[in-house]
Design a protein around this motif. Sequence first.
Motif, short mmCIF file in Angstrom:
data_model
loop_
_atom_site.label_atom_id
_atom_site.label_comp_id
_atom_site.label_asym_id
_atom_site.label_seq_id
_atom_site.Cartn_x
_atom_site.Cartn_y
_atom_site.Cartn_z
N ASP A 392 0.84 -1.20 0.00
CA ASP A 392 0.00 0.00 0.00
C ASP A 392 0.87 1.25 0.00
N ALA A 393 0.51 2.22 -0.85
CA ALA A 393 1.19 3.51 -0.82
C ALA A 393 0.52 4.38 0.23
N LYS A 394 1.29 4.79 1.23
CA LYS A 394 0.74 5.47 2.40
C LYS A 394 -0.02 6.74 2.02
N GLY A 395 -1.19 6.90 2.63
CA GLY A 395 -1.97 8.13 2.44
C GLY A 395 -2.56 8.29 1.06
N ASN A 396 -2.58 7.22 0.26
CA ASN A 396 -3.12 7.30 -1.10
C ASN A 396 -2.36 8.32 -1.94
N SER A 397 -1.09 8.53 -1.60
CA SER A 397 -0.29 9.55 -2.26
C SER A 397 0.54 8.97 -3.38
N SER A 398 0.78 9.79 -4.41
CA SER A 398 1.69 9.41 -5.49
C SER A 398 2.90 10.33 -5.54
N ALA A 399 3.15 11.04 -4.45
CA ALA A 399 4.28 11.99 -4.42
C ALA A 399 5.60 11.24 -4.28
N ASP A 400 6.67 11.85 -4.82
CA ASP A 400 8.01 11.30 -4.60
C ASP A 400 8.25 11.14 -3.10
N GLY A 401 8.79 10.00 -2.73
CA GLY A 401 9.13 9.75 -1.34
C GLY A 401 8.02 9.13 -0.51
N THR A 402 6.85 8.86 -1.12
CA THR A 402 5.76 8.22 -0.37
C THR A 402 6.19 6.85 0.11
N ARG A 403 6.12 6.59 1.41
CA ARG A 403 6.52 5.31 1.96
C ARG A 403 5.51 4.22 1.59
N LEU A 404 6.03 3.01 1.46
CA LEU A 404 5.16 1.86 1.24
C LEU A 404 5.00 1.10 2.55
N GLN A 405 3.82 0.50 2.72
CA GLN A 405 3.45 -0.20 3.93
C GLN A 405 2.53 -1.36 3.58
N THR A 406 2.15 -2.15 4.56
CA THR A 406 1.10 -3.15 4.35
C THR A 406 -0.17 -2.65 5.02
N TRP A 407 -1.30 -2.98 4.35
CA TRP A 407 -2.60 -2.51 4.85
C TRP A 407 -3.67 -3.51 4.40
N THR A 408 -4.73 -3.59 5.18
CA THR A 408 -5.87 -4.42 4.79
C THR A 408 -6.26 -4.12 3.34
N CYS A 409 -6.46 -5.15 2.54
CA CYS A 409 -6.76 -4.96 1.13
C CYS A 409 -8.11 -4.28 0.94
N THR A 410 -8.11 -3.20 0.17
CA THR A 410 -9.33 -2.43 -0.08
C THR A 410 -9.73 -2.37 -1.54
N GLY A 411 -8.81 -2.72 -2.44
CA GLY A 411 -9.07 -2.59 -3.87
C GLY A 411 -8.83 -1.19 -4.41
N ALA A 412 -8.29 -0.29 -3.57
CA ALA A 412 -8.07 1.10 -3.98
C ALA A 412 -6.83 1.19 -4.87
N ALA A 413 -6.73 2.34 -5.57
CA ALA A 413 -5.67 2.55 -6.54
C ALA A 413 -4.28 2.52 -5.92
N ASN A 414 -4.18 2.91 -4.65
CA ASN A 414 -2.86 2.92 -4.01
C ASN A 414 -2.39 1.53 -3.59
N GLN A 415 -3.19 0.49 -3.93
CA GLN A 415 -2.79 -0.90 -3.68
C GLN A 415 -2.67 -1.70 -4.99
N LYS A 416 -2.69 -1.01 -6.11
CA LYS A 416 -2.62 -1.69 -7.40
C LYS A 416 -1.24 -1.47 -8.02
N TRP A 417 -0.68 -2.57 -8.59
CA TRP A 417 0.69 -2.56 -9.07
C TRP A 417 0.79 -3.27 -10.41
N THR A 418 1.57 -2.70 -11.30
CA THR A 418 1.84 -3.36 -12.58
C THR A 418 3.33 -3.67 -12.68
N VAL A 419 3.64 -4.78 -13.28
CA VAL A 419 5.02 -5.25 -13.37
C VAL A 419 5.51 -5.11 -14.81
N GLY A 420 6.65 -4.45 -14.98
CA GLY A 420 7.24 -4.34 -16.30
C GLY A 420 6.95 -3.01 -16.97
#
Length: 420
Positions: A392-420
């Motif tokens: 999870d990207a903390k605070g639903n932020s896309s700013a440089d330096g946003t810390r990553l964490q683990t969080w209950t899965c919500t399906g929100a955009a800050n928990q979606k990842w693409t590889v490649g």
Amino acid sequence: MAAAHRARRRSFGGVVLVITTALIAAALLSFSGSVAPRANAAVTAQTWSDEFDGAAGRAPDATKWTLETGGSGFGNHELQYYTSSTSNAALDGQGHLVITARKNTDAGLGCWYGPCQYTSARLNTAQTFTQAYGRFEARIKIPSGQGIWPAFWMLGNDLGTVGWPHSGEIDIMENIGREPNTVHGTVHGPGYSGSGGLGSAYSLPGGRAFADDFRVFAVDWSPNSIVWSVDGTAYKTLTPADTGGNKWVFDHPFFIILNLAVGGDWPGGPDGSTAFPQTMTVDYVRASSSGGAPAARPVRGIGGMCVDVAGASSADGTPIQLHTCTGNAAQQWTIGGDGTLRALGKCLDVAGGSTADGAVVQLYTCNDTNAQKWAYTAAHDFISIAANKCLDAKGNSSADGTRLQTWTCTGAANQKWTVG
């Protein structure tokens, strides 16, 4: 231990135990886990599959499967005679293999106990496909009824030379009819075979029956662990430390088996409540592997930002953050068949193995713990195996330096990842 009352499955007839077919690595990446956001699978390359496409009534693909025959009881006093007939194993024309157990009408079939009462089918890939490590999964709708015993499992390809249980056995799914909402995952090896097999049972919540719908049964197998899952929910992990000092024999290629047994020492025989015919319907069987050293690639999250090792430092405890994509080594991740995500020679790690919301994610020396194991699902979630929570990207932020964490899965955009 699961299935303490389970009998051994010894070697079978009708199988030539000389494996000559080389594995053909697929170039296409496959998200081999279930779409359910609790899958326990890494991003891997599919190496083998059967989707069972074909006309109704057609026999299983002979380039992939060998149909075993006989009524020896297969070490378990089973009651069926396995045939190669399409009356017992055939495609249904809707993308499924249907294995059918029937009452026998052929007086010429002899079983270990006399005239055979039932016929069924057992298929294996011993002559066509073997593999060490990776993900092995099948989507199956199992039958029900006292004395009915469906299974999806594997045996070591050295069975013909070292014998069972020294060759090893991995039971991905077994069910006995008197337990309609429970399946078993078990391994057998020297010192832990038969009733001493190691594993666990998994029961559906709410008393639901496995025969009511298709389920995805899988193992994720690496040199140091075997993990069982149902519909993406991991329910048992075994490691070499669990064998009580006995040899861990899961270090060489295995082949796949599908079968539907009737009767036997573990399930007992059918009774007046058992209806025939019984069917085991298989939607697909798939195997995948990391295919050697995985390629390094970026992982992008919210706002198209890249997962980044802060300061490109390889020191233990270095924070993991979002950053504008630059293509440098601090943003190049390898996703291995063991479930790890690696950059700069170290692993993506949940600090302290925490299972709490907000646990920070860091770079750390790889140590083969579940705090460093991640599942990537078809829904584009990275799930911590230890916490069963999403990257999870903390605070639903896309700013440089946003810390990553683990969080209950919500399906929100800050928990979606693409590889490649």
